[in-house]
Design an enzyme around this catalytic site. Sequence first.
Site, short mmCIF file in Angstrom:
data_model
loop_
_atom_site.label_atom_id
_atom_site.label_comp_id
_atom_site.label_asym_id
_atom_site.label_seq_id
_atom_site.Cartn_x
_atom_site.Cartn_y
_atom_site.Cartn_z
N HIS A 181 14.60 39.27 121.74
CA HIS A 181 13.62 38.19 121.35
C HIS A 181 12.25 38.73 121.18
CE1 HIS A 181 12.34 33.82 121.89
NE2 HIS A 181 11.34 34.37 121.86
N ASN A 230 12.49 37.13 110.95
CA ASN A 230 11.72 37.22 109.73
C ASN A 230 11.59 38.43 109.36
OD1 ASN A 230 11.82 34.28 109.43
ND2 ASN A 230 10.44 34.34 111.07
N ARG A 289 11.60 22.22 130.13
CA ARG A 289 11.46 23.86 130.40
C ARG A 289 10.56 24.32 131.31
NH1 ARG A 289 7.77 28.09 127.05
NH2 ARG A 289 8.78 29.87 128.09
N GLY A 294 10.22 34.59 116.13
CA GLY A 294 9.90 34.66 114.77
C GLY A 294 9.69 36.04 114.26
N ILE A 295 9.40 37.21 114.89
CA ILE A 295 9.52 38.58 114.23
C ILE A 295 11.01 38.86 114.03
CG2 ILE A 295 9.00 41.03 114.82
CD1 ILE A 295 6.64 39.97 116.27
N HIS A 328 12.52 34.50 128.97
CA HIS A 328 13.28 34.10 127.72
C HIS A 328 14.80 33.84 128.08
CE1 HIS A 328 9.86 36.33 125.13
NE2 HIS A 328 9.59 35.00 125.06
N ARG A 364 -0.04 41.44 124.67
CA ARG A 364 0.55 41.80 125.78
C ARG A 364 0.83 43.47 125.55
NH1 ARG A 364 4.33 37.42 127.96
NH2 ARG A 364 3.58 36.11 126.12
N ASN A 381 8.54 20.68 126.61
CA ASN A 381 8.04 22.05 126.80
C ASN A 381 6.80 21.87 126.95
OD1 ASN A 381 7.51 24.58 126.66
ND2 ASN A 381 8.78 25.14 125.02
N ARG A 433 3.36 39.21 110.65
CA ARG A 433 3.32 38.89 109.27
C ARG A 433 1.91 39.58 108.50
NH1 ARG A 433 5.09 33.34 107.55
NH2 ARG A 433 4.14 33.19 109.58
N GLU A 460 15.91 27.21 121.81
CA GLU A 460 15.75 27.05 123.20
C GLU A 460 15.96 25.54 123.62
OE1 GLU A 460 12.40 29.73 122.69
OE2 GLU A 460 12.62 30.35 125.01
P1 ADP Z 1 6.34 32.27 119.98
O1 ADP Z 1 6.54 33.49 120.93
O2 ADP Z 1 4.92 31.81 119.94
O3 ADP Z 1 7.33 31.16 119.87
P2 ADP Z 1 7.42 33.14 117.35
O4 ADP Z 1 8.65 33.06 117.68
O5 ADP Z 1 6.88 31.96 116.52
O6 ADP Z 1 6.03 33.05 118.50
O7 ADP Z 1 6.97 34.40 116.56
C1 ADP Z 1 5.52 34.66 116.27
C2 ADP Z 1 5.67 35.79 115.30
O8 ADP Z 1 6.70 36.08 114.27
C3 ADP Z 1 4.29 36.40 114.84
O9 ADP Z 1 3.96 37.78 115.01
C4 ADP Z 1 4.43 36.07 113.24
O10 ADP Z 1 3.64 36.78 112.49
C5 ADP Z 1 6.03 36.45 113.42
N1 ADP Z 1 6.62 36.28 111.85
C6 ADP Z 1 6.76 35.11 111.42
N2 ADP Z 1 7.48 34.84 110.23
C7 ADP Z 1 7.38 36.22 109.80
C8 ADP Z 1 7.42 36.86 108.79
N3 ADP Z 1 8.03 36.32 107.67
N4 ADP Z 1 7.77 38.23 108.62
C9 ADP Z 1 6.80 38.81 109.59
N5 ADP Z 1 6.74 38.26 110.88
C10 ADP Z 1 6.79 36.99 110.93
#
Ligand code: ADP
Length: 395
Positions: free
Chosen positions: A203, A329, A86, A325-326, A175, A236, A9, A279, A380
């Site tokens: 996503h 989590n 990818r 990530g968001i 995505h 963005r 990737n 976060r 992915e």
């Molecule tokens: P990418 O698109 O670069 O792959 P990710 O899917 O890793 O990104 O997502 C990154 C986002 O996820 C960041 O905004 C990060 O702060 C958020 N994130 C990761 N862990 C947490 C958490 N525990 N609580 C809130 N946001 C989180």
Amino acid sequence: MKQSILVVNCGSSSLKLALFDETDQQLASATAERLNGKDAFARIEGDNRTVALPASADHKQALQALISTLRERQLMPAIPASIGHRVVHGGETFREAALIDDDVVAAIDECAGLAPLHNPVNVVGIEATRDLFPDVPQVAVFDTAYHQTLAPRAYLYAVPQAFYHDWSVRRYGFHGTSHFFMANEAARRLGKTLATTSIISAHLGNGCSITAIRDGLSVDTSMGLTPLEGLVMGTRSGDIDPGLFDYLASRGIPLAEVHKILNHKSGLLGISGQTNDMRALCELADHGHEPSALAIEIFCFRLAKYVGAMMASLRHLDALVFTGGIGENSDRVREKTLEHLGLLGFTIDPDMNEHHGRYSDGRIDHADSRFPVLVIPTNEELVIAREARRLAATL
Ligand code: ADP
């Protein structure tokens, strides 16, 4: 290890490698970041030893260094069984993954105008592994391909249609591999087949997109001609009034600067004035930083509006699914988003939401919710590995 599949990737300044076996188990992963810069570095997950990189290493050099290190440390076989890449943009040429040959590479190159930061580095990755492993089947898996099932009413913009016919201006969506994984995984968890599963898949990472999936197929998605459209993202803007371009021009801001602002200085970063990291924003908001609280507010409201919009493409809904990530989590983002959607009958269980549905196979909906709500970690790389294995087996 004989049947291992290598996944490559290449991002605009990064490179991720993953190695899977024939049973979908991940054997190793490695990353290189800040490529072409003075502080380029590479590492292998779970291994503290350094990986030597040439100064200002580019994608090809990083790929070669990581592969030879993985081999030396016996984390990958001398020759993988197949390789999956990818590729960001497949235009209208690629409706599904493709076995790579010279014609496919040329077609990926032709789509570079639509993804100038990504397709050229994707081609660099492909050429480098073709040099290293000339006899290994290689497969390209496109971020856009899954969305090629959109109907014209969903993919055409309300602009003169010559733009579409002459210059390929339309919604492509991105995505796709992640949304496809979500559809499969939601179907599995809900005990259904993919072909009868309809979900809304959100996503939410640094880039964010939401997709309506009807009977296993993508029927609408928020990203458009480029990954700038739709939801609020890390840096963005997502949707804005196109009249903004004119207005900013009248204020003396050149087009290139507007492009830079909307892609790199907007979204969560632009609103909070502090960071694009959700976060960190939550922590700032907890300490009374109002612009950060506002950024979260706008992010969730836009997302909720899009969940409603995606309903227009579905006949029934099996689940709303969060990932990235968001999405995976942030219980706060999920809760705040669903607060706006009570009228549609979504309610979540605060306890399950806080625990990310860990004790209920990802389910976080309340017993009285009209629709299931799920949290599913995306993968992915696994989709790419499966596609590489599937297509290599056809040879
Ligand atoms: P990418 O698109 O670069 O792959 P990710 O899917 O890793 O990104 O997502 C990154 C986002 O996820 C960041 O905004 C990060 O702060 C958020 N994130 C990761 N862990 C947490 C958490 N525990 N609580 C809130 N946001 C989180």
